[in-house]
Design a protein around this motif. Structure first.
Motif, PDB file in Angstrom:
ATOM      1  N   ASP A   1      45.408  32.832  35.901  1.00  0.00           N
ATOM      2  CA  ASP A   1      45.306  32.858  37.392  1.00  0.00           C
ATOM      3  C   ASP A   1      46.546  33.373  37.708  1.00  0.00           C
ATOM      4  O   ASP A   1      46.797  34.347  38.458  1.00  0.00           O
ATOM      5  CB  ASP A   1      44.749  31.619  38.147  1.00  0.00           C
ATOM      6  N   ASP A   2      47.691  32.825  37.111  1.00  0.00           N
ATOM      7  CA  ASP A   2      49.024  33.284  37.764  1.00  0.00           C
ATOM      8  C   ASP A   2      49.360  34.873  37.167  1.00  0.00           C
ATOM      9  O   ASP A   2      49.906  35.334  37.621  1.00  0.00           O
ATOM     10  CB  ASP A   2      50.055  32.371  36.930  1.00  0.00           C
ATOM     11  N   ALA A   3      48.938  35.211  36.053  1.00  0.00           N
ATOM     12  CA  ALA A   3      49.090  36.500  35.435  1.00  0.00           C
ATOM     13  C   ALA A   3      48.168  37.486  36.334  1.00  0.00           C
ATOM     14  O   ALA A   3      48.912  38.667  36.736  1.00  0.00           O
ATOM     15  CB  ALA A   3      48.450  36.517  34.316  1.00  0.00           C
ATOM     16  N   ILE A   4      47.181  37.133  36.868  1.00  0.00           N
ATOM     17  CA  ILE A   4      46.510  37.928  37.837  1.00  0.00           C
ATOM     18  C   ILE A   4      46.937  38.023  39.025  1.00  0.00           C
ATOM     19  O   ILE A   4      47.314  39.225  39.576  1.00  0.00           O
ATOM     20  CB  ILE A   4      45.146  37.440  38.060  1.00  0.00           C
ATOM     21  N   LYS A   5      47.786  37.137  39.412  1.00  0.00           N
ATOM     22  CA  LYS A   5      48.575  37.307  40.727  1.00  0.00           C
ATOM     23  C   LYS A   5      49.785  38.040  40.503  1.00  0.00           C
ATOM     24  O   LYS A   5      50.170  38.916  41.339  1.00  0.00           O
ATOM     25  CB  LYS A   5      48.933  35.717  41.333  1.00  0.00           C
TER      26      LYS A   5
ATOM     27  N   ALA B   1      41.063  46.798  27.512  1.00  0.00           N
ATOM     28  CA  ALA B   1      40.174  45.727  28.203  1.00  0.00           C
ATOM     29  C   ALA B   1      40.583  45.204  29.410  1.00  0.00           C
ATOM     30  O   ALA B   1      39.852  45.223  30.341  1.00  0.00           O
ATOM     31  CB  ALA B   1      39.575  44.939  27.193  1.00  0.00           C
ATOM     32  N   ALA B   2      41.793  44.635  29.203  1.00  0.00           N
ATOM     33  CA  ALA B   2      42.424  44.004  30.515  1.00  0.00           C
ATOM     34  C   ALA B   2      42.578  44.756  31.688  1.00  0.00           C
ATOM     35  O   ALA B   2      42.094  44.488  32.655  1.00  0.00           O
ATOM     36  CB  ALA B   2      43.683  43.457  29.910  1.00  0.00           C
ATOM     37  N   ASN B   3      43.309  46.070  31.456  1.00  0.00           N
ATOM     38  CA  ASN B   3      43.355  46.665  32.697  1.00  0.00           C
ATOM     39  C   ASN B   3      42.231  47.324  33.093  1.00  0.00           C
ATOM     40  O   ASN B   3      42.024  47.690  34.314  1.00  0.00           O
ATOM     41  CB  ASN B   3      44.545  47.962  32.305  1.00  0.00           C
ATOM     42  N   LEU B   4      41.123  47.645  32.316  1.00  0.00           N
ATOM     43  CA  LEU B   4      39.877  48.238  32.667  1.00  0.00           C
ATOM     44  C   LEU B   4      39.182  46.982  33.605  1.00  0.00           C
ATOM     45  O   LEU B   4      38.646  47.415  34.662  1.00  0.00           O
ATOM     46  CB  LEU B   4      38.872  48.660  31.676  1.00  0.00           C
ATOM     47  N   ALA B   5      39.286  45.865  33.326  1.00  0.00           N
ATOM     48  CA  ALA B   5      38.774  44.695  33.892  1.00  0.00           C
ATOM     49  C   ALA B   5      39.382  44.649  35.355  1.00  0.00           C
ATOM     50  O   ALA B   5      38.701  44.144  36.308  1.00  0.00           O
ATOM     51  CB  ALA B   5      38.724  43.505  33.020  1.00  0.00           C
ATOM     52  N   TYR B   6      40.850  44.680  35.394  1.00  0.00           N
ATOM     53  CA  TYR B   6      41.381  44.574  36.613  1.00  0.00           C
ATOM     54  C   TYR B   6      41.021  45.808  37.614  1.00  0.00           C
ATOM     55  O   TYR B   6      41.025  45.631  38.766  1.00  0.00           O
ATOM     56  CB  TYR B   6      43.141  44.630  36.254  1.00  0.00           C
ATOM     57  N   GLU B   7      40.901  46.895  36.814  1.00  0.00           N
ATOM     58  CA  GLU B   7      40.527  48.129  37.722  1.00  0.00           C
ATOM     59  C   GLU B   7      39.099  48.142  38.237  1.00  0.00           C
ATOM     60  O   GLU B   7      39.018  48.647  39.323  1.00  0.00           O
ATOM     61  CB  GLU B   7      40.729  49.586  36.957  1.00  0.00           C
ATOM     62  N   THR B   8      38.165  47.546  37.812  1.00  0.00           N
ATOM     63  CA  THR B   8      36.826  47.573  38.067  1.00  0.00           C
ATOM     64  C   THR B   8      36.650  46.276  38.664  1.00  0.00           C
ATOM     65  O   THR B   8      35.183  46.048  38.951  1.00  0.00           O
ATOM     66  CB  THR B   8      35.928  47.575  36.744  1.00  0.00           C
ATOM     67  N   LYS B   9      37.425  45.157  38.777  1.00  0.00           N
ATOM     68  CA  LYS B   9      37.298  43.972  39.373  1.00  0.00           C
ATOM     69  C   LYS B   9      36.139  43.010  38.745  1.00  0.00           C
ATOM     70  O   LYS B   9      35.448  42.326  39.351  1.00  0.00           O
ATOM     71  CB  LYS B   9      37.054  44.055  40.776  1.00  0.00           C
ATOM     72  N   ASN B  10      36.488  43.139  37.259  1.00  0.00           N
ATOM     73  CA  ASN B  10      35.367  42.574  36.346  1.00  0.00           C
ATOM     74  C   ASN B  10      35.781  40.974  36.286  1.00  0.00           C
ATOM     75  O   ASN B  10      36.688  40.896  35.512  1.00  0.00           O
ATOM     76  CB  ASN B  10      35.016  43.206  35.051  1.00  0.00           C
ATOM     77  N   GLN B  11      35.249  40.306  37.157  1.00  0.00           N
ATOM     78  CA  GLN B  11      35.628  38.839  37.350  1.00  0.00           C
ATOM     79  C   GLN B  11      35.666  37.869  35.810  1.00  0.00           C
ATOM     80  O   GLN B  11      36.475  37.106  35.595  1.00  0.00           O
ATOM     81  CB  GLN B  11      35.128  38.212  38.282  1.00  0.00           C
ATOM     82  N   LYS B  12      34.645  38.050  35.063  1.00  0.00           N
ATOM     83  CA  LYS B  12      34.535  37.410  33.859  1.00  0.00           C
ATOM     84  C   LYS B  12      35.591  37.871  33.045  1.00  0.00           C
ATOM     85  O   LYS B  12      36.161  36.985  32.384  1.00  0.00           O
ATOM     86  CB  LYS B  12      33.043  37.881  33.414  1.00  0.00           C
ATOM     87  N   GLN B  13      35.756  39.243  33.035  1.00  0.00           N
ATOM     88  CA  GLN B  13      36.606  39.333  31.791  1.00  0.00           C
ATOM     89  C   GLN B  13      38.190  39.464  32.358  1.00  0.00           C
ATOM     90  O   GLN B  13      39.037  38.814  31.470  1.00  0.00           O
ATOM     91  CB  GLN B  13      36.664  41.171  31.810  1.00  0.00           C
TER      92      GLN B  13
END
Length: 373
Positions: free
Chosen positions: A300-304, A281-293
């Motif tokens: 925020d630091d982990a996304i960076k 779920a996390a990697n799909l959210a990152y790949e699709t730029k699903n901001q809510k997920q």
């Protein structure tokens, strides 16, 4: 007569569009104008707050109207994704009528279910609960028992009209049986290779009878999850109203949340499986730029930190996952993911998951440690 039917059909479509169409990612402001004093008003408002049904402006919900098969499947997907998030990209099903207005979300549900089952069985079970769910609904649409046939029609096809037909309690038990297929497999204590034969025993109606008014195995199969509070009779042919189905969805979402928490506290195998779901779920959210997920699953630091990785994991790439406790914090876990990348070389990411109440997993990625293998 034909004109009258057409008007009724168009009105039904408008009801579907007003209450079920649109994004379920966030609740919209507004209120339903016809649920004040209704026995299920609390659950209806709760599902609207979660985005399971659409609420925008002032509009009726029609709580006493029948729920249709298609609406029921759409709500199931929204419940699933409210807890787990999307874990797969939708795959278009050739067996589902392309004219059905809500087919995109139905496709998403079937894809999510297929992937969840693959994770639960370590990709060894070869059982697709979404496909089987749609097939047995097709049997119901064509007036047949939802029972394994001697020879399956290879050209079976679920029509748009069939998706808009009212849902019976027996059909609801069938689709919920498939929604709970990963949990049924987990508690059955069987080998992944025996998954197909295990579920075939239900399709062949070889299970013991419990309810006095039906031989169907599906109501008993889901009884352990307390989605329908029934005793000795199930009323299988009764049409479910929207309000009644909403109450079932409320119970389902509570069960899913409890199940997620228990998996993180459970055996190493259970921890591994729920960690795989989380990472997917996390990697799909990152790949699709699903901001809510992204905001639900990462700090925020982990996304960076993700943005700085030498290799970013694909959501569906080969991965070996293990879970261990944090030595300095009993409330934190480390999920170690070994990504197998034949093209660029294998690499490993250690994800630190700390307790967080903002998502149904109860955890959020706070730290990532990258290394090449």
């Amino acid at each position: 007569m034909v004109k009258r039917f057409a008007i009724v059909f168009l009105l039904a479509l408008l009801v579907v569009q007003s209450v079920f169409s649109g994004s379920a990612n966030a609740a919209a402001p507004g209120m339903y104008t016809d649920i004040q004093g209704h026995w299920a008003s609390e659950q209806i408002d709760k599902m609207a707050d979660l985005g399971i049904v659409k609420r925008k402006g002032y509009q009726p919900f029609y709580p006493n109207k029948p729920i249709t098969r298609g609406e029921a499947l759409v709500m199931l997907n929204r419940v699933f994704e409210t807890v787990y998030g999307p874990i797969e990209k939708p795959e278009r099903k050739p067996n589902l009528d392309h004219r059905y207005l809500l087919r995109g979300e139905v496709d998403q549900l079937l894809s999510n279910l297929k992937t969840m089952m693959k994770i639960e069985t370590d990709d060894l079970g070869k059982f697709d609960p979404g496909d089987r769910m749609l097939y047995y609904l097709y049997l119901a649409e064509t007036g047949q028992l939802m029972k394994k046939q001697e020879k399956e029609n290879p050209d079976w096809w679920m029509s748009s009209a069939g998706m808009q037909w009212p849902l019976t309690r027996e059909e609801a038990s069938l689709i919920l049986f498939h929604m709970m297929a990963p949990q049924k497999f987990r508690t059955a204590n069987i080998k992944p290779q025996d998954t197909v034969s295990f579920f075939n025993s239900y399709y062949e109606w070889k299970r013991d009878r419990f309810y006095r008014d039906t031989y169907s195995p599906y109501p008993l199969a889901i009884r352990e999850f307390n989605l329908f509070l029934t005793d000795k009779t199930f009323s299988p042919n009764k049409i479910l109203t929207r309000a009644e189905y909403i109450v079932v969805m409320d119970r389902l979402i509570d069960y899913y949340r409890m199940d997620v928490a228990s998996q993180f506290r459970g055996s190493p195998a259970n921890q591994k499986h729920i960690a795989q779901v989380y990472l997917r779920a996390a990697n799909l959210a990152y790949e699709t730029k699903n901001q809510k997920q992204l905001s639900a699953l990462f700090t925020d630091d982990a996304i960076k930190s993700m943005a700085k990785l030498e290799q970013v994991p694909t959501y569906n790439g080969p991965v070996q996952v293990s879970v261990k406790a944090d030595e300095n914090n009993s409330k934190a876990l480390w999920v170690i993911a070994h990504y197998i990348d034949p093209k660029n070389g294998d690499f490993q990411i250690e994800y630190r998951l700390e307790e967080d109440a903002s998502n149904a997993y109860g955890r959020k990625i706070t730290t990532l440690i990258y290394s090449e293998k």
